[in-house]
Design an enzyme around this catalytic site. Structure first.
Site, PDB file in Angstrom:
ATOM      1  N   THR A 113      11.536  15.942  -0.459  1.00 53.42           N
ATOM      2  CA  THR A 113      11.706  15.946   0.822  1.00 53.42           C
ATOM      3  C   THR A 113      10.366  16.018   1.600  1.00 53.42           C
ATOM      4  O   THR A 113       9.611  16.657   0.992  1.00 53.42           O
ATOM      5  CB  THR A 113      12.584  17.041   1.344  1.00 53.42           C
ATOM      6  OG1 THR A 113      14.014  17.017   0.908  1.00 53.42           O
ATOM      7  CG2 THR A 113      12.704  17.081   2.897  1.00 53.42           C
TER       8      THR A 113
ATOM      9  N   THR B 253      20.725  15.026 -13.574  1.00 53.88           N
ATOM     10  CA  THR B 253      21.217  16.116 -12.716  1.00 53.88           C
ATOM     11  C   THR B 253      22.013  17.320 -13.386  1.00 53.88           C
ATOM     12  O   THR B 253      22.787  16.930 -14.477  1.00 53.88           O
ATOM     13  CB  THR B 253      22.540  15.099 -11.951  1.00 53.88           C
ATOM     14  OG1 THR B 253      21.927  14.082 -11.470  1.00 53.88           O
ATOM     15  CG2 THR B 253      23.166  15.984 -10.862  1.00 53.88           C
TER      16      THR B 253
END
Lengths: 396, 396
Positions: A183, A396
């Site tokens: 981000t 993940t």
């Protein structure tokens, strides 16, 4: 205007700290930024419809135009975490407000990291409580990083109306989104006296030509946020629009934002080079920016730069599909200080000079059109094996 | 409708050939496709404003709605080659017309390969003259390839109004554009009796849901072209719109185009897997297609699939920035036959089953919304080290 060494806490009346609370394995992962007095504040946020709790929360409290602190965690994005996520974001603001003895609605929250996992609030709370009002500002820059390879601080000073105004920015980038880490976050502090409304106008306008003109992989994150705080600690009258002081502050802010944007682009996941594309002679600035961004975002241009290949054909192609009207016969492309394409045809250029130019860390591409006076830049990075590695190997 | 073995020349009244003329080092690089009688024809072309000479030329002659031959070269795109380039394209049509004893304005031209280099016309002319009217159709499929790793033929048959109608497609893809080699080319032949206007409507409509829904790297080439020829050799009355015959032909064409599109996506540069994204429950089909294409085009989704990672967060993010209005709380994501995200939260799924599913050659992602009945698919491939290698190692 001059660049100085410093941190996000260099402008008068600001402090910052960072620490490790256990969201990451061993690096710093919790931080705050604090202003001695409530600051006028502005913000820009991700346009992704999937928004993290921190984005929803901070957007709302920013409506009042004032912030006194920002608390940030890395290692966990607190996105796609439902009502629990929003509750945890609020709790972060409350714990911070209590420790700093300020009102909770003056505390912004930013998060970055893995998506879809609840925040371990015991660790986060203990982390916030370990932070100091007069902390080590370098630790703030460290604690907000994810896959970044270096901390990103920019500090400039200029004189406005007889007062020395300092502005600083600190940010993180890497991949635009990465469910483990990433981000883009940016924090800007300034000790000028200026209203939140004027700040918001400036931040929104300049975001278009700086942060919105960088691209690593075209993926817009759920957590992107840039906050700007000005606390007036440098003294002076309020800086109003349409004054010389306003122009100087705008120039200062643009420089700080552009520098931070370039640092983020350069540190894109797996990147070895910063690519800067400048388009001029366009119909207007917006078209120039669209073309620059199309070129800097093309995977084929990015891989060519990684391969040190003066591939004007891929650049021309990306201009052609940018969505802006362009006559290919009127395009001139300059790479490594040599014209490689003009008048609808490739040129003959000095390959030895080109090879040397493409070995540099910063690659500049100039696109010149014959439409008008519009110009605009965009920044990106090359696409490398390491980008694939970083993003394929994570599980993940 | 049934799939059969065959080539682009399997429909009645078509022939094709291919040969080596020296544009490539040793592989076939020149080819033609021929109809015994002038065929009704339609085409779709690149939307890139930088267009190769073959695109400009073929678009123009196609205005008359008739083609009897298509001549194709690989190894040189004849793009960004100025007036000389257009002259060379015309010469290719003329040499072909003379050899086949047909009118030059019935000959379409398609090129793919390096940009910005003049076509070596001696080689090309000799190449065209070496082609045979009744040639080896397999060589056509070989001669149009660039970085493709396999030839792409699709043939289907169906009965329409008591006649056996055969339709075939042959294409090439790999990178969407690559100045050494590449571009998407597609050729479709059919022996049905149908007007060029109806063909064009069908081709344009179905391109939206097939070829325009595949992506390898988002780079639109200067040379993309799909041509559709129907020569009526199977007999029967003209197929008119709003009839059962038309519906059957449309279904046939859609199947042929979708099969070719999937083959091209699967053979994307460096790809190891075909990714198919199906969005349903959208407001309308267009929105469903936008969402599917956004997911299949995300570099982070593509690297995750390469890494065999069930990364629902990246899929959700790509849905969020697709440009279509979406409420994240109403999104359900299914991967490897298991729901991985629903009701705003990730689910707990069987990781062993998931690992096995992600090891397959074809990865299917289903996105379900709660807006309406719109649905749409998109196809792409994973992003691998080899994509970077193929595109970084080539030198202009």
């Amino acid at each position: 205007m001059q660049k100085i060494n410093g941190t996000i806490a260099t402008p008068k009346g600001f402090a910052a700290d960072g620490n490790h609370c256990g969201l990451k394995y061993k690096n710093h992962d919790i931080a705050w930024l604090y202003s001695m007095t409530p600051a006028q504040a502005a913000g820009v946020f991700t346009t992704n419809q999937v928004k993290a709790a921190s984005v929803t929360y901070t957007k709302e409290i920013l409506l009042a135009g004032k912030l006194q602190a920002v608390v940030v965690n890395s290692g966990n994005a607190n996105a796609c975490t439902g009502d629990e996520g929003l509750k945890n974001t609020k709790a972060m603001a409350e714990v911070t407000a209590k420790k700093l003895q300020i009102a909770p609605d003056l505390v912004a929250v930013a998060s970055t990291g893995i998506i879809g996992k609840p925040l371990p609030m015991e660790k986060v709370t203990a982390g916030i409580e370990s932070l100091q009002k007069q902390g080590i500002a370098d630790n703030f820059a460290k604690a907000i990083l994810t896959t970044d390879t270096f901390t990103k601080n920019v500090v400039y000073q200029t004189e406005i109306d007889g007062h020395c105004i300092t502005m600083a920015a600190c940010g993180k980038g890497s991949g635009m989104i990465h469910p483990n880490m990433a981000t883009m976050l940016g924090f800007i502090t300034c000790d000028a006296n200026i209203s939140s409304l004027t700040l918001q106008q400036l931040l929104s306008e300049l975001t278009e030509v700086t942060f919105n003109q960088i691209t690593v992989d075209g993926d817009t994150s759920t957590n992107d946020m840039v906050l700007l705080l000005a606390n007036g600690a440098a003294g002076g009258h309020e800086i109003k629009t349409k004054t010389l002081a306003y122009q100087k502050l705008k120039e200062l802010l643009k420089t700080v934002m552009e520098d931070l944007a370039k640092m983020i682009a350069k540190d894109g996941e797996g990147a070895t080079k910063l690519i800067e594309v400048t388009t001029s002679g366009a119909c207007d600035d917006l078209i120039a920016r669209m073309i620059s961004k199309s070129v800097v975002g093309s995977p084929l241009v990015k891989t060519a730069i990684f391969g040190k290949d003066p591939n004007w054909g891929r650049i021309l192609c990306a201009i052609g599909y940018s969505g802006s009207p362009v006559n290919p016969e009127e395009v001139t492309i300059t790479l490594g200080d040599q014209i490689v394409y003009a008048n609808g045809l490739p040129t003959v250029f000095d390959m030895q000079k080109m090879t040397a130019a493409l070995a540099e860390d910063v690659i500049k591409i100039f696109v010149t059109l014959q439409q008008g006076n519009g110009q605009g830049k965009a920044w990106g990075c090359d696409l490398t094996y390491d980008y694939v590695k970083i993003n394929a190997l994570y599980h993940t």
